[in-house]
Design a protein around this motif. Structure first.
Motif, PDB file in Angstrom:
ATOM      1  N   LYS A 212      -2.740   4.624   3.519  1.00 12.46           N
ATOM      2  CA  LYS A 212      -1.284   4.779   3.464  1.00 12.46           C
ATOM      3  C   LYS A 212      -0.638   3.631   4.240  1.00 12.46           C
ATOM      4  CE  LYS A 212       2.488   7.994   4.494  1.00 12.46           C
ATOM      5  NZ  LYS A 212       2.849   9.338   5.017  1.00 12.46           N
ATOM      6  N   GLY A 213       0.354   2.995   3.627  1.00 19.57           N
ATOM      7  CA  GLY A 213       0.966   1.828   4.240  1.00 19.57           C
ATOM      8  C   GLY A 213       0.372   0.523   3.752  1.00 19.57           C
ATOM      9  N   TYR A 214      -0.663   0.631   2.909  1.00 22.15           N
ATOM     10  CA  TYR A 214      -1.274  -0.551   2.299  1.00 22.15           C
ATOM     11  C   TYR A 214      -0.800  -0.692   0.856  1.00 22.15           C
ATOM     12  CZ  TYR A 214      -4.735  -1.582   5.931  1.00 22.15           C
ATOM     13  OH  TYR A 214      -5.351  -1.961   7.092  1.00 22.15           O
ATOM     14  N   CYS A 215      -0.840  -1.904   0.353  1.00 20.88           N
ATOM     15  CA  CYS A 215      -0.605  -2.151  -1.069  1.00 20.88           C
ATOM     16  C   CYS A 215      -1.946  -2.544  -1.675  1.00 20.88           C
ATOM     17  CB  CYS A 215       0.427  -3.263  -1.266  1.00 20.88           C
ATOM     18  SG  CYS A 215       0.978  -3.432  -2.982  1.00 20.88           S
ATOM     19  N   ILE A 216      -2.330  -1.854  -2.730  1.00 18.58           N
ATOM     20  CA  ILE A 216      -3.648  -2.043  -3.326  1.00 18.58           C
ATOM     21  C   ILE A 216      -3.515  -2.779  -4.654  1.00 18.58           C
ATOM     22  CG2 ILE A 216      -5.682  -0.858  -4.229  1.00 18.58           C
ATOM     23  CD1 ILE A 216      -5.044   1.415  -2.259  1.00 18.58           C
ATOM     24  N   HIS A 217      -4.340  -3.815  -4.831  1.00 19.94           N
ATOM     25  CA  HIS A 217      -4.349  -4.620  -6.055  1.00 19.94           C
ATOM     26  C   HIS A 217      -5.738  -4.543  -6.672  1.00 19.94           C
ATOM     27  CE1 HIS A 217      -1.539  -6.275  -3.083  1.00 19.94           C
ATOM     28  NE2 HIS A 217      -0.740  -6.495  -4.101  1.00 19.94           N
ATOM     29  N   LEU A 218      -5.781  -4.349  -7.968  1.00 22.79           N
ATOM     30  CA  LEU A 218      -7.064  -4.123  -8.642  1.00 22.79           C
ATOM     31  C   LEU A 218      -7.111  -4.886  -9.956  1.00 22.79           C
ATOM     32  CD1 LEU A 218      -8.879  -0.734  -9.200  1.00 22.79           C
ATOM     33  CD2 LEU A 218      -8.170  -2.067 -11.185  1.00 22.79           C
ATOM     34  N   VAL A 219      -8.287  -5.401 -10.284  1.00 18.08           N
ATOM     35  CA  VAL A 219      -8.550  -5.968 -11.607  1.00 18.08           C
ATOM     36  C   VAL A 219      -9.706  -5.186 -12.217  1.00 18.08           C
ATOM     37  CG1 VAL A 219      -9.253  -7.976 -12.952  1.00 18.08           C
ATOM     38  CG2 VAL A 219      -7.809  -8.283 -10.947  1.00 18.08           C
ATOM     39  N   CYS A 220      -9.502  -4.704 -13.442  1.00 23.94           N
ATOM     40  CA  CYS A 220     -10.548  -3.968 -14.146  1.00 23.94           C
ATOM     41  C   CYS A 220     -11.353  -4.947 -15.003  1.00 23.94           C
ATOM     42  CB  CYS A 220      -9.936  -2.874 -15.016  1.00 23.94           C
ATOM     43  SG  CYS A 220     -11.170  -1.876 -15.893  1.00 23.94           S
TER      44      CYS A 220
ATOM     45  N   ALA B 114      -4.578  -5.133 -14.761  1.00 20.53           N
ATOM     46  CA  ALA B 114      -4.359  -5.217 -13.313  1.00 20.53           C
ATOM     47  C   ALA B 114      -3.640  -3.950 -12.888  1.00 20.53           C
ATOM     48  CB  ALA B 114      -3.537  -6.447 -12.960  1.00 20.53           C
ATOM     49  N   LEU B 115      -3.790  -3.595 -11.632  1.00 20.72           N
ATOM     50  CA  LEU B 115      -3.187  -2.373 -11.113  1.00 20.72           C
ATOM     51  C   LEU B 115      -2.625  -2.672  -9.731  1.00 20.72           C
ATOM     52  CD1 LEU B 115      -2.918   0.648 -11.896  1.00 20.72           C
ATOM     53  CD2 LEU B 115      -5.067   1.054 -10.686  1.00 20.72           C
ATOM     54  N   VAL B 116      -1.382  -2.260  -9.498  1.00 17.87           N
ATOM     55  CA  VAL B 116      -0.764  -2.436  -8.176  1.00 17.87           C
ATOM     56  C   VAL B 116      -0.275  -1.078  -7.697  1.00 17.87           C
ATOM     57  CG1 VAL B 116       1.029  -3.586  -6.837  1.00 17.87           C
ATOM     58  CG2 VAL B 116      -0.049  -4.796  -8.754  1.00 17.87           C
ATOM     59  N   ILE B 117      -0.857  -0.607  -6.605  1.00 13.65           N
ATOM     60  CA  ILE B 117      -0.532   0.709  -6.052  1.00 13.65           C
ATOM     61  C   ILE B 117       0.042   0.518  -4.652  1.00 13.65           C
ATOM     62  CG2 ILE B 117      -1.452   2.932  -5.296  1.00 13.65           C
ATOM     63  CD1 ILE B 117      -1.545   2.672  -8.284  1.00 13.65           C
ATOM     64  N   SER B 118       1.319   0.870  -4.477  1.00 12.26           N
ATOM     65  CA  SER B 118       1.952   0.715  -3.163  1.00 12.26           C
ATOM     66  C   SER B 118       1.911   2.002  -2.350  1.00 12.26           C
ATOM     67  CB  SER B 118       3.405   0.259  -3.330  1.00 12.26           C
ATOM     68  OG  SER B 118       4.133   1.165  -4.145  1.00 12.26           O
ATOM     69  N   HIS B 119       1.551   3.121  -2.994  1.00 12.48           N
ATOM     70  CA  HIS B 119       1.477   4.401  -2.285  1.00 12.48           C
ATOM     71  C   HIS B 119       0.174   5.120  -2.678  1.00 12.48           C
ATOM     72  CE1 HIS B 119       5.618   4.406  -0.679  1.00 12.48           C
ATOM     73  NE2 HIS B 119       5.880   3.693  -1.752  1.00 12.48           N
ATOM     74  N   PRO B 120      -0.960   4.699  -2.115  1.00 12.55           N
ATOM     75  CA  PRO B 120      -2.243   5.315  -2.496  1.00 12.55           C
ATOM     76  C   PRO B 120      -2.302   6.804  -2.220  1.00 12.55           C
ATOM     77  CG  PRO B 120      -2.472   3.914  -0.547  1.00 12.55           C
ATOM     78  CD  PRO B 120      -1.130   3.634  -1.126  1.00 12.55           C
ATOM     79  N   GLU B 121      -1.513   7.261  -1.257  1.00  9.08           N
ATOM     80  CA  GLU B 121      -1.513   8.697  -0.942  1.00  9.08           C
ATOM     81  C   GLU B 121      -0.923   9.534  -2.066  1.00  9.08           C
ATOM     82  OE1 GLU B 121       2.402   7.039   0.632  1.00  9.08           O
ATOM     83  OE2 GLU B 121       0.301   6.397   0.479  1.00  9.08           O
TER      84      GLU B 121
ATOM     85  N   ALA C 227      -6.881  -4.901  -0.804  1.00 10.98           N
ATOM     86  CA  ALA C 227      -5.784  -4.145  -0.185  1.00 10.98           C
ATOM     87  C   ALA C 227      -5.340  -4.833   1.090  1.00 10.98           C
ATOM     88  CB  ALA C 227      -6.235  -2.709   0.118  1.00 10.98           C
ATOM     89  N   ALA C 228      -4.036  -4.802   1.336  1.00 11.44           N
ATOM     90  CA  ALA C 228      -3.477  -5.406   2.545  1.00 11.44           C
ATOM     91  C   ALA C 228      -2.294  -4.578   3.016  1.00 11.44           C
ATOM     92  CB  ALA C 228      -3.031  -6.847   2.267  1.00 11.44           C
ATOM     93  N   PRO C 229      -1.994  -4.585   4.309  1.00  8.67           N
ATOM     94  CA  PRO C 229      -0.839  -3.830   4.809  1.00  8.67           C
ATOM     95  C   PRO C 229       0.444  -4.278   4.119  1.00  8.67           C
ATOM     96  CG  PRO C 229      -2.221  -4.565   6.629  1.00  8.67           C
ATOM     97  CD  PRO C 229      -2.736  -5.253   5.397  1.00  8.67           C
ATOM     98  N   ALA C 230       1.198  -3.306   3.614  1.00  9.91           N
ATOM     99  CA  ALA C 230       2.414  -3.628   2.852  1.00  9.91           C
ATOM    100  C   ALA C 230       3.414  -4.419   3.691  1.00  9.91           C
ATOM    101  CB  ALA C 230       3.053  -2.344   2.335  1.00  9.91           C
ATOM    102  N   LYS C 231       3.585  -4.050   4.948  1.00  6.13           N
ATOM    103  CA  LYS C 231       4.551  -4.760   5.794  1.00  6.13           C
ATOM    104  C   LYS C 231       4.169  -6.222   5.957  1.00  6.13           C
ATOM    105  CE  LYS C 231       6.431  -0.926   8.520  1.00  6.13           C
ATOM    106  NZ  LYS C 231       6.636  -0.368   9.876  1.00  6.13           N
ATOM    107  N   TYR C 232       2.865  -6.484   6.062  1.00  2.00           N
ATOM    108  CA  TYR C 232       2.406  -7.868   6.186  1.00  2.00           C
ATOM    109  C   TYR C 232       2.701  -8.642   4.908  1.00  2.00           C
ATOM    110  CZ  TYR C 232      -0.780 -11.848   6.558  1.00  2.00           C
ATOM    111  OH  TYR C 232      -1.311 -13.113   6.572  1.00  2.00           O
ATOM    112  N   LEU C 233       2.452  -8.019   3.762  1.00  2.00           N
ATOM    113  CA  LEU C 233       2.719  -8.683   2.485  1.00  2.00           C
ATOM    114  C   LEU C 233       4.200  -9.004   2.344  1.00  2.00           C
ATOM    115  CD1 LEU C 233       0.486  -6.642   0.006  1.00  2.00           C
ATOM    116  CD2 LEU C 233       0.052  -8.916   0.931  1.00  2.00           C
ATOM    117  N   TYR C 234       5.056  -8.042   2.687  1.00  2.57           N
ATOM    118  CA  TYR C 234       6.493  -8.250   2.536  1.00  2.57           C
ATOM    119  C   TYR C 234       6.993  -9.343   3.481  1.00  2.57           C
ATOM    120  CZ  TYR C 234       6.011  -3.741   0.265  1.00  2.57           C
ATOM    121  OH  TYR C 234       5.596  -2.722  -0.537  1.00  2.57           O
TER     122      TYR C 234
END
Length: 276
Positions: free
Chosen positions: A15-23, A44-51, A68-75
């Motif tokens: 929670k608080g991370y943004c997740i990026h995925l390639v299938c 591709a998949l972008v999930i900002s709320h994994p919870e 995955a990386a902390p969303a605040k850091y990415l922003y």
């Protein structure tokens, strides 16, 4: 962090991370934001709320790469006036981005470049390197997303309210106005309606979006040595210098004076390195 486990997208500890995925192969289905989705090869998949993710099915041949990386850091890496906020809103509504084979390979290359450098923590400019590789990945994702999504205005009232709020923030309105009630009045809705609509559509609060556009303005003004801290507080219509200091400390992690001292030290080191 990185992984090859699809279940990472529903890991509540992220929670608080943004997740990026390639299938790379296979198929899986899941629920996100109370809607059903499927991911296939070259998606591709972008999930900002994994919870908020519930996984339904995972194919035996599913093969994915996850970063995955902390969303605040990415922003913090992204400038405020860009595709980021509107793209993020759209991705919260539909996190799946179908890619061509060429674009899937390009995004996978971005992932590989990032994953390769993650262990290199002894590098003097480790943070800068990781940040630049993350930016490359993010901008590629935004580009691929923009290619397939219609950007024309919609008549849906909720979408209109979100679009107009973002438009006002992009014009720098938060330089003087950071109250939810102010934006609600300009959009002819109640603060409660605005709050609930923004949360439902974007997954975040109105205040989060306001701050997202305000922080870069703060940095720009603090980076200007011709302006005193009190002048900046006055320009941004803070009611007091102490309130301004608390706001800066909350969002930049240090007081205005400390931020300027840190910036001066960084500039001095950069100047010394250049001379060498």
């Amino acid at each position: 962090m990185h992984s090859t486990d699809f279940h990472t997208i529903s890991d509540s500890s992220l929670k608080g991370y943004c997740i990026h995925l390639v299938c790379l192969n296979g198929e899986a289905t899941f629920v996100y934001n109370k809607r059903d989705f499927a991911v296939h090869k070259n998606d591709a998949l972008v999930i900002s709320h994994p919870e908020d993710v519930v996984i339904n099915t995972v194919g035996a041949d599913l093969n994915v790469v996850v970063v995955a990386a902390p969303a605040k850091y990415l922003y913090s890496l992204l400038p405020s006036v860009n595709y980021g906020v509107s793209g993020r809103i759209s991705l919260y509504d539909n996190p799946v981005i179908p890619l061509s084979e060429e674009h899937a390979q390009q995004l996978l290359k971005d992932f590989d470049n990032l994953i390769e450098r993650i262990p290199d923590t002894s590098h003097t400019f480790y943070s800068e390197i990781i940040g630049s590789l993350l930016l490359t990945m993010i901008y590629d994702i935004y580009y691929f997303h923009a290619l397939i999504h219609d950007t024309q205005a919609t008549t849906d009232r909720k979408a209109y309210v979100v679009k107009e709020l973002i438009s006002k923030l992009e014009r720098g309105t938060s330089r003087q106005h950071r109250e939810v009630a102010y934006y609600a009045e300009r959009l002819n809705v109640t603060p409660k309606y605005l709050t609930e609509t923004i949360k439902r559509v974007t997954g975040n609060s109105v205040t989060f979006l306001i701050d997202r556009y305000t922080v870069p303005i703060l940095k720009e003004l603090l980076n200007n040595p011709d302006l005193s801290i009190s002048q900046i507080a006055e320009r941004m219509c803070f009611s007091s210098l102490s309130y301004f200091s608390r706001y800066v400390t909350k969002h930049l992690g240090m007081s205005p004076a400390r931020y300027r001292a840190t910036l001066a030290a960084q500039n001095s080191r950069a100047s010394t390195n250049t001379q060498l």
